[in-house]
Structure formats: C-alpha cells, structure tokens
Design an enzyme around this catalytic site. Structure first.
Site, PDB file in Angstrom:
ATOM      1  N   HIS A 180       0.857  -1.186   0.000  1.00 26.44           N
ATOM      2  CA  HIS A 180       0.000   0.000   0.000  1.00 26.44           C
ATOM      3  C   HIS A 180       0.894   1.238   0.000  1.00 26.44           C
ATOM      4  O   HIS A 180       1.759   1.396   0.869  1.00 26.44           O
ATOM      5  CB  HIS A 180      -0.930  -0.011   1.211  1.00 26.44           C
ATOM      6  CG  HIS A 180      -1.993  -1.054   1.085  1.00 26.44           C
ATOM      7  ND1 HIS A 180      -2.445  -1.813   2.138  1.00 26.44           N
ATOM      8  CD2 HIS A 180      -2.696  -1.458  -0.009  1.00 26.44           C
ATOM      9  CE1 HIS A 180      -3.385  -2.656   1.691  1.00 26.44           C
ATOM     10  NE2 HIS A 180      -3.545  -2.458   0.396  1.00 26.44           N
ATOM     11  N   GLU A 183       2.043   3.513   3.048  1.00 22.91           N
ATOM     12  CA  GLU A 183       2.529   2.863   4.270  1.00 22.91           C
ATOM     13  C   GLU A 183       4.058   2.855   4.283  1.00 22.91           C
ATOM     14  O   GLU A 183       4.719   1.825   4.342  1.00 22.91           O
ATOM     15  CB  GLU A 183       1.879   1.477   4.375  1.00 22.91           C
ATOM     16  CG  GLU A 183       0.354   1.613   4.463  1.00 22.91           C
ATOM     17  CD  GLU A 183      -0.438   0.320   4.379  1.00 22.91           C
ATOM     18  OE1 GLU A 183       0.156  -0.775   4.424  1.00 22.91           O
ATOM     19  OE2 GLU A 183      -1.688   0.404   4.257  1.00 22.91           O
ATOM     20  N   HIS A 314       2.528  -3.951   6.757  1.00 19.37           N
ATOM     21  CA  HIS A 314       1.583  -2.864   6.461  1.00 19.37           C
ATOM     22  C   HIS A 314       1.613  -1.884   7.622  1.00 19.37           C
ATOM     23  O   HIS A 314       2.213  -2.142   8.668  1.00 19.37           O
ATOM     24  CB  HIS A 314       0.154  -3.413   6.312  1.00 19.37           C
ATOM     25  CG  HIS A 314      -0.075  -4.135   5.025  1.00 19.37           C
ATOM     26  ND1 HIS A 314      -0.820  -3.612   3.999  1.00 19.37           N
ATOM     27  CD2 HIS A 314       0.373  -5.338   4.593  1.00 19.37           C
ATOM     28  CE1 HIS A 314      -0.836  -4.473   2.987  1.00 19.37           C
ATOM     29  NE2 HIS A 314      -0.125  -5.531   3.328  1.00 19.37           N
ATOM     30  N   GLU A 387       0.671  -5.193  10.958  1.00 19.28           N
ATOM     31  CA  GLU A 387       0.262  -3.791  10.859  1.00 19.28           C
ATOM     32  C   GLU A 387       1.117  -3.039  11.869  1.00 19.28           C
ATOM     33  O   GLU A 387       1.007  -3.245  13.073  1.00 19.28           O
ATOM     34  CB  GLU A 387      -1.228  -3.623  11.203  1.00 19.28           C
ATOM     35  CG  GLU A 387      -2.181  -4.310  10.243  1.00 19.28           C
ATOM     36  CD  GLU A 387      -2.422  -3.534   8.946  1.00 19.28           C
ATOM     37  OE1 GLU A 387      -1.871  -2.430   8.773  1.00 19.28           O
ATOM     38  OE2 GLU A 387      -3.177  -4.055   8.105  1.00 19.28           O
TER      39      GLU A 387
HETATM   40  O1  0X9 Z   1      -6.880  -4.277   4.398  1.00 22.94           O
HETATM   41  C1  0X9 Z   1      -5.703  -4.614   4.192  1.00 22.94           C
HETATM   42  O2  0X9 Z   1      -5.256  -4.916   3.095  1.00 22.94           O
HETATM   43  C2  0X9 Z   1      -4.743  -4.668   5.376  1.00 22.94           C
HETATM   44  N1  0X9 Z   1      -4.914  -3.527   6.218  1.00 22.94           N
HETATM   45  S1  0X9 Z   1      -4.427  -2.046   5.709  1.00 22.94           S
HETATM   46  O3  0X9 Z   1      -4.939  -1.073   6.659  1.00 22.94           O
HETATM   47  N2  0X9 Z   1      -2.844  -1.958   5.771  1.00 22.94           N
HETATM   48  O4  0X9 Z   1      -4.883  -1.845   4.389  1.00 22.94           O
HETATM   49  C3  0X9 Z   1      -5.031  -5.898   6.211  1.00 22.94           C
HETATM   50  C4  0X9 Z   1      -4.950  -7.182   5.478  1.00 22.94           C
HETATM   51  C5  0X9 Z   1      -5.138  -8.352   6.365  1.00 22.94           C
HETATM   52  N3  0X9 Z   1      -6.462  -8.857   6.337  1.00 22.94           N
HETATM   53  C6  0X9 Z   1      -7.538  -8.419   7.106  1.00 22.94           C
HETATM   54  N4  0X9 Z   1      -7.425  -7.442   7.960  1.00 22.94           N
HETATM   55  N5  0X9 Z   1      -8.682  -9.050   6.979  1.00 22.94           N
HETATM   56 ZN    ZN Z   2      -1.794  -1.857   4.041  1.00 24.11          ZN
END
Ligand code: 0X9
Ligand code: ZN
Length: 424
Positions: A180, A183, A314, A387
């Site tokens: 992303h 990040e 992330h 994260e």
């Molecule tokens: O949504 C995402 O891709 C990830 N969070 S972010 O805020 N960095 O975009 C998390 C991916 C892991 N999976 C879940 N949280 N379900």
């Molecule tokens: Zn992310």
C-alpha cells in the site's frame, strides 16, 4: 435485526454524547454517476474525511462496514475509523450505522520534512550499496517491473545467495513491504532487515547463524508507482493503490485484493474501480502482484516450495494477522486444525515480542484476494501481515515522523528472528 440496529443506534448516540461528538447531518448524495457508484476520492491531497463508525463491534459488523468499499483505518473501543466518501457515509446510514465525523484530519507535513524516509530511488541506492559491500552474502535482482516501468528489486541474503545450488537446501523466508503506497514506514522495516542481516553478519551471533542457515528474501517496495505518487506533490496524497488506470478515469488497484486465491469471492473487496479496495478486473491484473507471484512460484524446486514463511508489512494498527481473511471460519478447506494452531502459536509468540495484538485477519474484517490467503492457500507458506505503528489515528497515522523509524522498526527485530527460526 431491528433490535440490533436499535441497539447500535443507541450505543452510537451514547458514545457520541460522551465524546462530545456531533452525529453527522444527513448527507447529500452526489449526482455524479461515478461517485454515486461506490466512489472513493481519487486524489486525497489536503484534508481528509475520516469517519468513526460506532457499533461495529463484531467481525460481521466490521465486514458489513468494509463491504461499502470504505477504507478501514483502524478499530478501537469507540468504533471503527474509516475513510469514506459522502456516498459511502450515506450507505452506512442506510445500513443502520450511525457514522460520526471523527476529527477531519489533514495531512500535516509536506514530504521534504521527512528526509529520514527512503523514496524509491533512495531505497534502490541502499540495496545497490549493500550488495556492493557484501557481495558474498547478497544477491540483488529484480522480480520484474511495475505498471509504470519501475524495477521491483529483491535482495536475497544468505551465505549461499544463489540458492538453487545450496546443499542442503536452506529454508527461505520472504519479507515484503509497501504494498500500500502510503505505508512508508514499512519500506523502512524492510530496509532495516537488509541492513541488520548484512552489517551484523560475522559479528552478531544470532544474525550470523540465521544468514548461514536461511535464505532471507526482502522486497522493500511492492508498489513503487503508488509510493512515488504519494510523495510527488506538495503534500502527501494518502494514496493506497497501484497506478494502473481503469475505466471511468479511475486509477489504481488495491494490490492486497488482487491475488488469485478466492479472488473477489466473499465481499472482502470492491468491484468498483474508484473504491480504495478495488480488486482489479481479474486476479493478477496488475504487474506488481503478478511478478511477485511468479517469483514465489519459481521457488518451487524439485516439487518443493522453498519459501517456508512470509511477512507482508503494512501500517497501521499494531496487529499480527494470519489467514484466512476470506472467511470467518478458522479451518475452512485448505487449513487443518493443526495448521491453524501453528498460525496461532507463531503469531502469538511474535506478538509477545513486539506488543502487537495477534488475531486471524477475518476477526478484524473479511478481505479476499489478499497476499496472505494466496501464500498459504496456494503454497502452504506460513504468511502473516504485520500492521505496524501507530495503533490508532486518522490519515496522519500513515505518516509518523522520521524520528520514530528506528524504534518502530527495531521493535520487530525479535519477531523477524523468531519467524526465521520457525522456518526451520
Ligand atoms: O486491508 C488490508 O489490506 C490490510 N490492512 S491495511 O490497513 N494496511 O490496508 C489488512 C490485510 C489483512 N487482512 C484483514 N485485515 N482481513
Ligand atoms: Zn496496508
């Protein structure tokens, strides 16, 4: 259902009252056809609309919120913080949620303030310098190019970096960062891994042993086009996706919804190009995910996947997440009880070292087409998402000052070492 909605409304009102927050007035729905179809701001320079959604307390409720195509930022005791368009706020209200304006957050600093961060060219320079200084234990390659033609450099650190000739084969571990765009702290995390495992080789006993017994693959910028775009203006853009154009003039695929395992299966991604969680027109539509998948596929040697473990870094939220994300079930087809327990054990052990919160990713909210689900579902790779710092915030949570880089990346040293050991 009605009871749940009412309870949710009441809770929202109480929380809003307690927090001194005004509930949002009904919002005008824009007449613009693209915006009215699950719009998401394309270019978010300047102030952001960050919304607090109280009452999204269960995985199912958080998934219902995420399903509107909003960009989930983090959860805390007051609710789920999301970045949403007016249209999405209206949809949340229609679904019975009571979204509140959570301090509108503007992105504080223009990029030059944070010189401590490595932009794309600075990152590639660090890799070239490291490879030149440590030729015996590194191999610097590119897994392919991004949509805009940037190389996706991969550095392998091992006493035997040309792995296919290693006898016996060493377990391999992959670290990926900055899937992303905004990040940026995660690129620094990957660079720390590179610097630590090269500069401490021969002096630090732990590092030396791990480099001797493992192959460490580091891919510091999965989404270089997005990362470069995010820092290209006067102010950070809050950009998340790739830079591949789609119809309606929309730009960008959410690379963490573009992987081929159960792609788009379960309402954990958006089919609308303007959404920040757009999954792309087909699995691996974007070159970044495709070439990384090809690299991982290429590590199947003599019928055996050499990569045993993976972390995709992330930000933010301070979480350790494991698959599956596409389903709320712990052990659907593709995951046995024993395998699930291994994720719990290793994930919890890593979280004990960095103070993050460990959980199955769908306990946060459902996502489909993520890298973790593909790595495990397709290759049985023990694949986690970290994260990173901070635990909460608005859009500014993606832009911590450079002064935190050392502490917040060092915070993961023990977890990285632990996973490398576990890969045995
Ligand atoms: O949504 C995402 O891709 C990830 N969070 S972010 O805020 N960095 O975009 C998390 C991916 C892991 N999976 C879940 N949280 N379900
Ligand atoms: Zn992310």
């Amino acid at each position: 259902m009605l009871t749940r909605r009412l309870a949710r409304h009441r809770a929202a009102t109480l929380i809003a009252g307690a927090a001194g927050l005004a509930l949002l007035a009904p919002l005008a729905v824009t007449a613009d056809a693209t915006e009215a179809t699950h719009g998401q701001a394309q270019d978010s320079s300047g102030s952001e609309t960050v919304i607090l959604v109280p009452g999204a307390d269960t995985p199912a409720e958080r998934t219902e919120v995420a399903r509107t195509g909003v960009d989930v930022l983090h959860m805390d005791q007051d609710g789920l913080a999301v970045r949403a368009t007016d249209r999405q706020v209206a949809e949340l209200r229609a679904r019975g949620f009571m979204p509140q304006r959570h301090q509108p957050v503007s992105i504080a600093a223009p990029p030059p303030v944070d010189d401590a961060y490595h932009a794309y060219e600075e990152m590639t320079a660090v890799l070239s310098d490291t490879a030149a200084e440590h030729p015996d234990i590194t191999e610097l390659t590119s897994v392919g190019t991004s949509y805009e033609g940037r190389d996706l450099p991969l550095i392998t650190i091992s006493d035997n970096p040309a792995q296919d000739s290693a006898e016996p084969a060493e377990p391999e571990v992959l670290f990926t960062c900055t899937m992303h765009a905004r990040e940026h702290l995660t690129s620094e995390m990957c660079l720390r891994i590179v610097t630590r495992f090269t500069s401490e080789y021969g002096t630090g006993p732990e590092v030396t042993e791990l480099v001797n017994e493992r192959a460490i693959h580091v891919l510091p910028m999965v989404n270089p086009d997005g990362a470069a775009y995010d820092v290209s203006g006067e102010r950070y853009k809050g950009w998340r996706k790739s830079r591949m154009p789609h119809y309606w003039g929309s730009v960008g695929t959410d690379l963490n919804r573009n992987w081929a395992y159960n792609w788009g299966c379960c309402g954990g991604s958006s089919g609308y190009p303007r959404s920040n969680t757009y999954r792309g027109p087909e699995p691996f539509s974007d070159p970044e995910t495709r070439v990384i998948a090809e690299f991982v596929n290429s590590r199947v040697v003599d019928g055996q996947q050499r990569i045993a473990a993976h972390v995709d870094f992330h930000s933010y939220g301070e979480l350790v997440l494991w698959p599956f994300g596409f389903t709320a079930a712990d052990t659907p087809d593709g995951m046995t009880e024993e395998e699930y327990q291994r994720f719990v054990d290793v994930g919890t052990a890593m979280a004990d070292t960095n103070g993050y919160e460990p959980m199955q990713s769908s306990d946060f909210y459902i996502t489909d087409g993520t890298v973790n689900d593909w790595m495990w579902g397709e290759h049985d790779i023990l694949s986690f998402t970290f994260e990173m710092y901070p635990s909460g915030g608005g859009i500014d949570g993606f832009y911590p000052p450079g002064s935190v880089i050392e502490k917040e990346t060092a915070r993961n040293d023990a977890a990285v070492d632990l996973l490398l050991r576990e890969a045995g």
